[in-house]
Design a protein around this motif. Sequence first.
Motif, short mmCIF file in Angstrom:
data_model
loop_
_atom_site.label_atom_id
_atom_site.label_comp_id
_atom_site.label_asym_id
_atom_site.label_seq_id
_atom_site.Cartn_x
_atom_site.Cartn_y
_atom_site.Cartn_z
N LYS A 209 1.32 6.28 12.18
CA LYS A 209 0.39 5.39 11.46
C LYS A 209 -0.66 6.21 10.70
O LYS A 209 -1.01 5.88 9.56
CB LYS A 209 -0.30 4.44 12.45
CG LYS A 209 0.62 3.35 12.96
CD LYS A 209 -0.11 2.42 13.91
CE LYS A 209 0.79 1.26 14.32
NZ LYS A 209 0.17 0.39 15.32
N GLU A 210 -1.12 7.27 11.35
CA GLU A 210 -2.14 8.12 10.71
C GLU A 210 -1.56 8.79 9.46
O GLU A 210 -2.19 8.81 8.40
CB GLU A 210 -2.59 9.19 11.73
CG GLU A 210 -3.76 10.00 11.22
CD GLU A 210 -3.99 11.25 12.07
OE1 GLU A 210 -4.47 12.23 11.51
OE2 GLU A 210 -3.65 11.23 13.28
N VAL A 211 -0.33 9.32 9.57
CA VAL A 211 0.31 9.98 8.43
C VAL A 211 0.54 8.99 7.28
O VAL A 211 0.27 9.29 6.12
CB VAL A 211 1.66 10.62 8.87
CG1 VAL A 211 2.51 10.99 7.66
CG2 VAL A 211 1.43 11.85 9.73
N ILE A 212 0.99 7.78 7.63
CA ILE A 212 1.26 6.78 6.58
C ILE A 212 -0.03 6.36 5.88
O ILE A 212 -0.09 6.28 4.66
CB ILE A 212 1.96 5.53 7.18
CG1 ILE A 212 3.36 5.90 7.70
CG2 ILE A 212 2.08 4.41 6.14
CD1 ILE A 212 3.99 4.85 8.60
N SER A 213 -1.09 6.12 6.69
CA SER A 213 -2.32 5.61 6.07
C SER A 213 -3.10 6.70 5.33
O SER A 213 -4.01 6.39 4.56
CB SER A 213 -3.21 4.93 7.12
OG SER A 213 -3.38 5.76 8.22
N THR A 214 -2.75 7.97 5.53
CA THR A 214 -3.42 9.04 4.75
C THR A 214 -2.45 9.56 3.68
O THR A 214 -2.54 9.21 2.53
CB THR A 214 -3.89 10.19 5.67
OG1 THR A 214 -2.78 10.62 6.48
CG2 THR A 214 -5.02 9.75 6.57
N TRP A 215 -1.46 10.34 4.11
CA TRP A 215 -0.52 10.98 3.18
C TRP A 215 0.29 9.93 2.41
O TRP A 215 0.47 10.03 1.20
CB TRP A 215 0.43 11.89 3.98
CG TRP A 215 1.20 12.87 3.15
CD1 TRP A 215 0.81 14.13 2.82
CD2 TRP A 215 2.50 12.68 2.56
NE1 TRP A 215 1.79 14.74 2.06
CE2 TRP A 215 2.84 13.88 1.88
CE3 TRP A 215 3.42 11.63 2.55
CZ2 TRP A 215 4.04 14.05 1.20
CZ3 TRP A 215 4.61 11.79 1.85
CH2 TRP A 215 4.92 12.99 1.19
N GLY A 216 0.75 8.90 3.13
CA GLY A 216 1.58 7.87 2.51
C GLY A 216 0.83 7.09 1.44
O GLY A 216 1.33 6.86 0.34
N VAL A 217 -0.41 6.69 1.74
CA VAL A 217 -1.21 5.90 0.79
C VAL A 217 -1.58 6.76 -0.42
O VAL A 217 -1.45 6.33 -1.57
CB VAL A 217 -2.50 5.37 1.48
CG1 VAL A 217 -3.47 4.81 0.47
CG2 VAL A 217 -2.13 4.30 2.51
N LYS A 218 -1.98 8.00 -0.15
CA LYS A 218 -2.39 8.91 -1.22
C LYS A 218 -1.25 9.11 -2.23
O LYS A 218 -1.48 9.23 -3.42
CB LYS A 218 -2.80 10.25 -0.60
CG LYS A 218 -3.20 11.31 -1.60
CD LYS A 218 -3.56 12.61 -0.89
CE LYS A 218 -3.84 13.70 -1.90
NZ LYS A 218 -4.12 14.99 -1.25
N ASN A 219 -0.01 9.15 -1.72
CA ASN A 219 1.12 9.49 -2.58
C ASN A 219 2.02 8.30 -2.93
O ASN A 219 3.10 8.50 -3.49
CB ASN A 219 1.96 10.59 -1.92
CG ASN A 219 1.15 11.85 -1.74
OD1 ASN A 219 0.61 12.39 -2.69
ND2 ASN A 219 1.00 12.31 -0.50
#
Length: 527
Positions: A209-219
Amino acid sequence: MPSHHLLLEEPIRMASILEPSKPNFFPAMTKIVGTLGPKSRSVEIISGCLKAGMSVARFDFSWGAAEFHQETLENLKVAIKSTKKLCAVMLDTVGPELQVVNKTEQPILLEAESLVTLTPDQGKEATSNLLPINFTGLAKAVKTGDTIFIGQYLFTGSETTSVWLEVREVKGEDVVCLIKNSATLAGSLFTLHVSQIHIELPTLTEKDKEVISTWGVKNNIDFLSLSYTRHAEDVRHAREFLSKLGDLSQTHIFAKIENVEGLTHFDEILQEADGIILSRGNLGIDLPPEKVFLFQKAAVHKCNMAGKPAVVTRVVDSMTDNLRPTRAEATDVANAVLDGSDAILLGAETLRGLYPVETISIVGKICAEAEKVYNQDVYFKKTVKYVGEPMSHLESIASSAVRAAIKVKASVIICFTSSGRAARLIAKYRPTMPVLSVVIPRLKTNQLRWTFSGAFEARQSLIVRGLFPMLADPRHPAESTNATNESILKVALDHGKTAGIIKPHDRVVVCQKVGDASVVKIIELED
């Protein structure tokens, strides 16, 4: 033996096998998903991968820091600009993956017939008779006689880098196992797989969830590959999570089927997901080897009938270290295409393999050859029969467009779409010619700003067999007047001519909406 039992009836002539293949603008109709990593992250290598036919780049978060993946993605963007090849981005979650932690990174030698203890105490050092793991519930989940597999590249099936254990006894939180084969484990993390046992961990972990809401959202990721999907509820939960993250509400969720639990609930999962990834490496450990092909064929068929992309993994493992695939692997790739797969996913072969560009190129060539003998006629009849009557409006238009294109031997089908759905439905009927999906951007607002939709829809067709997207100019008015459609059509035809897929005197089938009506028309081109 009557010839109608043969899968490849008419198209196959022995003489044609020796004819050299003609180069095409689109290397193959079947798409290739490449995993980017240590051996495939420079602009130069990624550019080579794009030119060779990769249309989706997969970022595997079960290893590597977000910064590392970000650098790779920035290089991908540069490569896309320089090669002018579209590429979508897929984020692969870790999911409830059990791992052995080897902090010292010293190779661990495990001897057959000796005992090794798996402990949840991660403070301890990994040795030949003690392996710390990242999960406290293993002792509760297993019983004497259960099978456990461990290995860094466990799922290649190599018996020198992965080990097979049998549970002997459970002592408190520790699990004592008998080692069944000698192997050397090298690296900092090894995957641990317990055969046919339910692991009490969420499918979308907090780390995911942390990866999606940071890296995923940014990209603005196009696809989320949901590892270890076991129930339809897993997909619903992931979709609910994405829906709260702005643009990611448009991200497509691909359920990765990796174990018997996912297989058991396959039909419900397929209904919820946007596509399916058959993770044959893990499945091959959970299922007896002789059953894997059966699941692959059944699952791909179900995806085809539902009109949802089916992606197959683990095809040319030997190319991780070699320039040529084995004969069995080459045949396997072709069979995956003949089964109806939309895309082939390359993991270790491009991630840490020595020949990422060559691998993509060879897989593309095999796919293209298999497509030439794909029995479209039988498939079309089967799909129409499965859909049944009365057909929905869109389904009827899509199947008619494909039938017309085949009857008049059109060189291409051009489909105008804003959501991408119409183009995906045309692809569902597996036309023998490429489908140019012209995505018409829509203006939308969130009360704060106006934006154009369309980029997501265009990139998401990069995983569907036979679909090749292009984004129309957003300056065209949104209402589909005849003048607008004609000017967009001209751009699409010019694109096809430049690409070399449309020539003078060719016939082209166009599928579009005019007002409330859907129209399929056949155009014969002048000089």
